[in-house]
Design an enzyme around this catalytic site. Structure first.
Site, mmCIF file in Angstrom:
data_model
loop_
_atom_site.group_PDB
_atom_site.id
_atom_site.type_symbol
_atom_site.label_atom_id
_atom_site.label_comp_id
_atom_site.label_asym_id
_atom_site.label_seq_id
_atom_site.Cartn_x
_atom_site.Cartn_y
_atom_site.Cartn_z
ATOM 1 N N VAL A 89 5.365 98.277 -19.597
ATOM 2 C CA VAL A 89 5.522 99.733 -19.541
ATOM 3 C C VAL A 89 6.871 100.083 -20.135
ATOM 4 O O VAL A 89 7.879 99.425 -19.827
ATOM 5 C CB VAL A 89 5.424 100.258 -18.092
ATOM 6 C CG1 VAL A 89 5.572 101.775 -18.049
ATOM 7 C CG2 VAL A 89 4.098 99.840 -17.461
ATOM 8 N N GLU A 90 6.917 101.116 -20.974
ATOM 9 C CA GLU A 90 8.154 101.435 -21.675
ATOM 10 C C GLU A 90 9.297 101.807 -20.738
ATOM 11 O O GLU A 90 10.469 101.719 -21.105
ATOM 12 C CB GLU A 90 7.933 102.559 -22.696
ATOM 13 C CG GLU A 90 7.430 103.869 -22.122
ATOM 14 C CD GLU A 90 5.921 103.987 -22.204
ATOM 15 O OE1 GLU A 90 5.419 105.106 -22.372
ATOM 16 O OE2 GLU A 90 5.215 102.950 -22.069
#
Length: 430
Positions: A230-231
């Protein structure tokens, strides 16, 4: 804010989330700014909109520069007057831990940037403790950076969740049972997108429809064959959806977001599965400005330009009504508004840039699958039982290239129950 931007009441700009994340580090170090390839060929490119979202945004905030024979986008540093951050516990000296937070984001970089700009740092925490009682290895923001503490014992983990130790990493949930997705076009698209994955892939799933991919992998008991990221900084585990987006259940590691974007920008992702709002003949994708709305791009540009393979997912038309009978049959009762258009309203992903760099790009819908071939959108697969002209091309504003051998999307993907989903052992064997 979107409405104010549309009414030209504010100067509205939008830059990639990763650029903004990294910019805070540059500001903290009194460096000139961020130099990056991220955004070339998109609306962030100064040769296009330069990140501007409306006519009120006149001043340039990014510049095109050439260095070592390559073109780059340069985003200059700017002073930060106030940083508002959040943590879990603060001691009497202002030292802050984040053990009960679902992500670290840019808390440390933001505080350092404000302090070194002569600004102030305001921190909200859930509780306060005495000086010297915190393990210094757990302190994420030192007190020398903090000007004021606000204690809110009722602060929530997210808009959707008050508290969940499995989302903060305090506890590991083991193998949690997952509720199967109902059979809708969303599930069909997720299944077909999952067919693009390869065992061992490092994956990013975008906001919205892509989260269905994690659900179908869990249902088919093959989640452990890929690593989700996940960024916002998580590696491993199960990304969360909706108002919990950005959080992760059972992550292997949680990093500051800027370091995650460093990795993404440099090609750390094998594949990204992302949504689309509009697609044009050159393979350009728009997610940030359409139908009078400006939701922005988040980390979309960093992710889509950094990943080696791209899978864009969405329905062929917006608002259309497509029903499934569970046995492989598909009925289209309302056509919807075309999403494959002559020219996208804003370029969030550049098809020409992707073609020049040789990226593998797919566009998966419930009625057809397309690829970016020789720089042109090409229809390669058709849903079983549908007519190419009547059910697909008639609902597009463009006519894509038609592959000389259009395959049928696997009929099993349109049926109820488990489909025996397996992942390929290499990209060539997908």
């Amino acid at each position: 804010m979107q409405a104010m931007a549309t009414r030209e009441e504010i100067e509205a700009y939008c830059l990639p989330q990763g650029t903004l994340s990294q910019l805070l580090r540059e500001i903290a170090g009194h460096r000139p700014g961020v130099l990056t390839h991220v955004g070339l060929g998109t609306f962030v490119d100064p040769r296009q909109a330069g990140g501007r979202l409306n006519a009120a945004a006149v001043d340039p905030i990014v510049h095109l520069v050439e260095l070592h024979g390559r073109q780059w986008i340069f985003t200059p540093s700017l002073p930060i007057d106030v940083a508002i951050i959040r943590g879990s516990v603060a001691d009497d000296r202002g030292n802050i831990t984040m053990d009960k937070e679902g992500l670290f984001a840019e808390a440390l970089s933001a505080a350092q940037a404000a302090r070194n700009s002569g600004g102030i740092v305001l921190a909200q925490v859930g509780e306060r403790t005495s000086a010297g009682s915190l393990d210094p290895r757990r302190v994420k923001v030192p007190g020398v950076l903090v000007d004021a503490i606000v204690v809110d014992p009722h602060q929530r983990l997210s808009a959707a969740t008050a508290d969940d130790p499995y989302l903060t990493g305090q506890l590991h949930a083991g193998d949690l049972p997952t509720e199967p997705m109902p059979l809708t076009v969303r599930k069909v698209i997720a299944r077909r997108a999952a067919r693009e994955l390869v065992a061992g892939d490092v994956v990013n799933l975008g906001f919205g429809m892509p989260d269905g991919v994690a659900a179908v992998l869990a249902e088919e008991h093959v989640s452990d064959q890929v690593t989700f990221t996940v960024e916002q900084g998580h590696v491993g585990g199960v990304p969360q959806v909706g108002s919990n987006f950005g959080l992760c259940r059972n992550p292997d590691a949680t990093l500051d977001a800027s370091y995650q974007f460093d990795w993404y920008d440099g090609g750390g992702l094998d594949v990204a599965i992302l949504s689309f709002a509009q697609v044009d003949l050159a393979g350009n994708v728009n997610v940030g400005k359409f139908d009078g709305r400006t939701p922005g791009v988040g980390g979309f540009i960093n992710i889509s330009q950094g990943a080696r393979r791209l899978v864009f997912v969405g329905t062929l038309a917006a608002g259309g009504q497509v029903s499934l009978d569970g046995n492989g049959g598909t009925t289209i009762s309302a056509p919807g508004k075309a999403k494959f258009v002559g020219q996208v309203d804003q370029i969030s992903f550049s098809g020409p840039e992707a073609a020049r760099s040789g990226k593998d790009v797919r566009y998966v819908t419930e009625r057809a699958v397309f690829s970016l071939t020789d720089g042109q959108l090409t229809l390669t697969e058709l849903a079983p039982g549908l007519d190419l002209e009547r059910d697909v091309l008639a609902h597009m504003h463009i006519r894509p290239r038609i592959h000389h051998r259009v395959r049928t999307i696997e009929p099993a993907l349109f049926r109820a129950g488990l489909v025996g989903l397996t992942l390929a052992s290499s990209p060539e064997r997908r």
